[in-house]
Design an enzyme around this catalytic site. Structure first.
Site, PDB file in Angstrom:
ATOM      1  N   ASP A  53       7.238   5.271  -1.313  1.00 24.40           N
ATOM      2  CA  ASP A  53       5.806   5.430  -1.029  1.00 24.40           C
ATOM      3  C   ASP A  53       5.443   6.899  -0.771  1.00 24.40           C
ATOM      4  O   ASP A  53       6.319   7.788  -0.781  1.00 24.40           O
ATOM      5  CB  ASP A  53       5.475   4.541   0.190  1.00 24.40           C
ATOM      6  CG  ASP A  53       4.105   3.903   0.105  1.00 24.40           C
ATOM      7  OD1 ASP A  53       3.248   4.432  -0.622  1.00 24.40           O
ATOM      8  OD2 ASP A  53       3.896   2.884   0.794  1.00 24.40           O
ATOM      9  N   GLU A 104       2.911   6.531  -5.563  1.00 28.74           N
ATOM     10  CA  GLU A 104       2.021   7.583  -5.034  1.00 28.74           C
ATOM     11  C   GLU A 104       0.569   7.376  -5.469  1.00 28.74           C
ATOM     12  O   GLU A 104      -0.242   8.285  -5.385  1.00 28.74           O
ATOM     13  CB  GLU A 104       2.566   9.000  -5.268  1.00 28.74           C
ATOM     14  CG  GLU A 104       2.697   9.481  -6.669  1.00 28.74           C
ATOM     15  CD  GLU A 104       1.371   9.908  -7.270  1.00 28.74           C
ATOM     16  OE1 GLU A 104       0.890   9.126  -8.106  1.00 28.74           O
ATOM     17  OE2 GLU A 104       0.845  10.977  -6.937  1.00 28.74           O
ATOM     18  N   TRP A 105       0.274   6.119  -5.901  1.00 32.00           N
ATOM     19  CA  TRP A 105      -1.096   5.624  -6.113  1.00 32.00           C
ATOM     20  C   TRP A 105      -1.853   6.333  -7.236  1.00 32.00           C
ATOM     21  O   TRP A 105      -3.075   6.275  -7.304  1.00 32.00           O
ATOM     22  CB  TRP A 105      -1.899   5.695  -4.807  1.00 32.00           C
ATOM     23  CG  TRP A 105      -1.107   5.339  -3.598  1.00 32.00           C
ATOM     24  CD1 TRP A 105      -0.399   4.180  -3.430  1.00 32.00           C
ATOM     25  CD2 TRP A 105      -0.903   6.127  -2.412  1.00 32.00           C
ATOM     26  NE1 TRP A 105       0.237   4.194  -2.196  1.00 32.00           N
ATOM     27  CE2 TRP A 105      -0.062   5.380  -1.549  1.00 32.00           C
ATOM     28  CE3 TRP A 105      -1.356   7.369  -1.981  1.00 32.00           C
ATOM     29  CZ2 TRP A 105       0.332   5.844  -0.306  1.00 32.00           C
ATOM     30  CZ3 TRP A 105      -0.967   7.837  -0.742  1.00 32.00           C
ATOM     31  CH2 TRP A 105      -0.133   7.084   0.077  1.00 32.00           C
ATOM     32  N   GLY A 106      -1.140   7.086  -8.072  1.00 30.05           N
ATOM     33  CA  GLY A 106      -1.806   7.758  -9.187  1.00 30.05           C
ATOM     34  C   GLY A 106      -2.439   9.082  -8.817  1.00 30.05           C
ATOM     35  O   GLY A 106      -3.069   9.746  -9.646  1.00 30.05           O
ATOM     36  N   ASP A 142      -4.122   0.301  -3.331  1.00 34.78           N
ATOM     37  CA  ASP A 142      -3.550  -1.039  -3.125  1.00 34.78           C
ATOM     38  C   ASP A 142      -4.475  -2.142  -3.643  1.00 34.78           C
ATOM     39  O   ASP A 142      -5.695  -2.026  -3.592  1.00 34.78           O
ATOM     40  CB  ASP A 142      -3.308  -1.277  -1.629  1.00 34.78           C
ATOM     41  CG  ASP A 142      -2.166  -0.420  -1.111  1.00 34.78           C
ATOM     42  OD1 ASP A 142      -1.674   0.463  -1.849  1.00 34.78           O
ATOM     43  OD2 ASP A 142      -1.769  -0.638   0.051  1.00 34.78           O
TER      44      ASP A 142
HETATM   45  C1  GLA Z   1       1.122   1.580   0.896  1.00 34.69           C
HETATM   46  C2  GLA Z   1       1.558   0.975  -0.441  1.00 34.69           C
HETATM   47  C3  GLA Z   1       1.633  -0.538  -0.301  1.00 34.69           C
HETATM   48  C4  GLA Z   1       2.599  -0.921   0.811  1.00 34.69           C
HETATM   49  C5  GLA Z   1       2.200  -0.234   2.117  1.00 34.69           C
HETATM   50  C6  GLA Z   1       3.272  -0.393   3.180  1.00 34.69           C
HETATM   51  O1  GLA Z   1      -0.185   1.214   1.219  1.00 34.69           O
HETATM   52  O2  GLA Z   1       0.662   1.327  -1.452  1.00 34.69           O
HETATM   53  O3  GLA Z   1       2.013  -1.138  -1.517  1.00 34.69           O
HETATM   54  O4  GLA Z   1       3.897  -0.526   0.426  1.00 34.69           O
HETATM   55  O5  GLA Z   1       1.990   1.159   1.944  1.00 34.69           O
HETATM   56  O6  GLA Z   1       2.922   0.210   4.372  1.00 34.69           O
END
Ligand code: GLA
Length: 400
Positions: free
Chosen positions: A157, A190-192, A212
């Site tokens: 993450d 890393e969400w892009g 998410d």
């Molecule tokens: C981030 C990630 C999620 C999850 C949470 C855990 O938000 O994007 O998929 O792993 O952390 O805390």
């Protein structure tokens, strides 16, 4: 004499450059040969968040083995955030002794004994998103511990990373994983933010392209501002289709199928769209207590086959008119998957013409309706279906 010196210096410079290049290739640029089709499995986060413990993981693994999930391809059992205890005096990470009293190695052994693979979670910062110890400064040490425990998959993450550079930070962990002697799928989360699809092809096996997922279809009912409904994830992930392929996948986040926030129709659409996008299929529900509808969606073999097609093409939208869409995914056997998708609130008739599908008019074809589980006829006008609100019709065309 001067000439010889010059020559020696030049040769030294040249060979050091060559050496640096081949070293660079060795360390950074060698894909690990894993995840040749999108990873499938289960992850604890969407349902259990920080309430995960070893009993839940064991029950999930049992059910995955007995319900048919494992045999349908769901392979990895992944514990997300909050399994961690403190680091020990030598800096090695330990498990939360209250939630995981038997330790991670015993749990990995248990999961393996069920014919499944085992995954774990860490973070490139000093703390995970849930505030547990992250891997920054401990990358090689953590990779060693994971290999020792029998970890097969790491989700990594991006919380609490300060001013770290994503490309560099992920490369450090990728290198550490590759040098510990155990094949470990590397799932970048890393969400892009730093556009990993542009640089991570040889770093990770999959990378999140979005924030998410929330358990909603069209609009988010509650939740944080980094959580998004299915339709938003689809629209963020779809244009990235050229960057996906065997060993390196776009990841629009884990499944919400069975978590209760959407209708069965919406969950079927969620699952179908993920399959069309060759997305990782990580179930995110309480597998040990799922109902029959959830099971029938997660176990829809013919839809899974589209996701897992070995050509590894990420399907995409080829036509849109308001709420009506047509998606195509080219398949390894020369056929194609076709999705008719109605985003609207009213039933809609959608037609994909033979021309849109790219099917030569004279060529013989077998058409399979993947949710109705029956063969249908491709009429002269193409493939037509009346699709329910938020629903899909999904077909596969086979060449003779
Ligand atoms: C981030 C990630 C999620 C999850 C949470 C855990 O938000 O994007 O998929 O792993 O952390 O805390």
């Amino acid at each position: 004499m001067i000439r010889t010196l010059l020559w020696l210096t030049l040769t030294a410079l040249l060979s050091s450059t060559l050496y640096a290049q081949s070293t660079q290739e060795l360390v950074n640029k060698v894909p690990n040969g894993l995840a040749l089709t999108p990873p499938m499995g289960w992850n604890s986060w969407n349902k259990f968040a920080c309430d995960v413990n070893e009993q839940t993981v064991r029950d999930t693994a049992d059910e995955m083995a007995s319900s048919g999930m494992r045999d349908a391809g769901y392979q990895y059992v992944v514990i997300d955030d909050c399994w961690h205890g403190p680091r020990d005096a030598n800096g090695f990470i330990t498990a939360d002794a209250h939630k995981f009293p038997s330790g991670i190695k015993a749990l990995a052994d248990y999961v393996h004994s069920r014919g499944l693979k085992f995954g774990i979670y860490s973070d490139a910062g000093r703390l995970t998103c849930g505030g547990r110890p992250g891997s920054q400064g401990h990358e090689y040490q953590d990779a060693l511990a994971y290999a020792h425990w029998g970890v097969d998959y790491l989700k990594y993450d991006w919380c609490n990373t300060g001013d770290r550079n994503a490309q560099e930070a992920y490369a450090v962990m990728a290198d550490a994983l590759r040098q510990n002697g155990r094949p470990i799928v590397f799932s970048m989360c890393e969400w892009g933010t730093a556009k990993p699809w542009l640089w991570a092809r040889n770093t990770g096996n999959l990378w999140r392209t979005t924030g998410d997922i929330s358990d909603d279809f069209a609009t988010k009912k509650k939740g944080h501002d980094w959580e998004h409904p299915v339709l938003m994830l689809v629209d963020l992930n779809e244009p990235l289709w050229p960057y996906a392929g065997p060993g390196h996948w776009n990841d629009p986040d884990m499944l919400e199928v069975g978590n209760g926030g959407m209708t069965a129709t919406e969950y079927r659409s969620h699952f179908s769209l993920w399959a069309m996008m060759a997305s990782p299929l990580m179930a995110g529900n309480d597998v040990a207590h799922m109902d029959d509808t959830t099971k029938s969606i997660l176990l829809s073999k013919e839809v899974i086959e589209v996701d897992q097609d070995r050509l590894g093409v990420q399907g995409h939208r080829v036509w849109k008119d308001g709420d009506r869409e047509i998606w195509l995914k080219t398949l390894a056997d020369g056929g194609v998957a076709v999705l008719l998708f109605n985003r609207g609130e009213q039933p809609a008739t959608i037609t994909a013409t033979a021309e849109q599908i790219g099917w030569p008019a004279k060529e013989r074809v077998r058409v399979r309706d993947l949710w109705a589980h029956r063969d249908v006829r491709l009429r002269r006008g193409g493939l037509t279906a009346t699709v329910e609100p938020h629903g899909v019709a999904m077909f596969r065309l086979f060449r003779f």
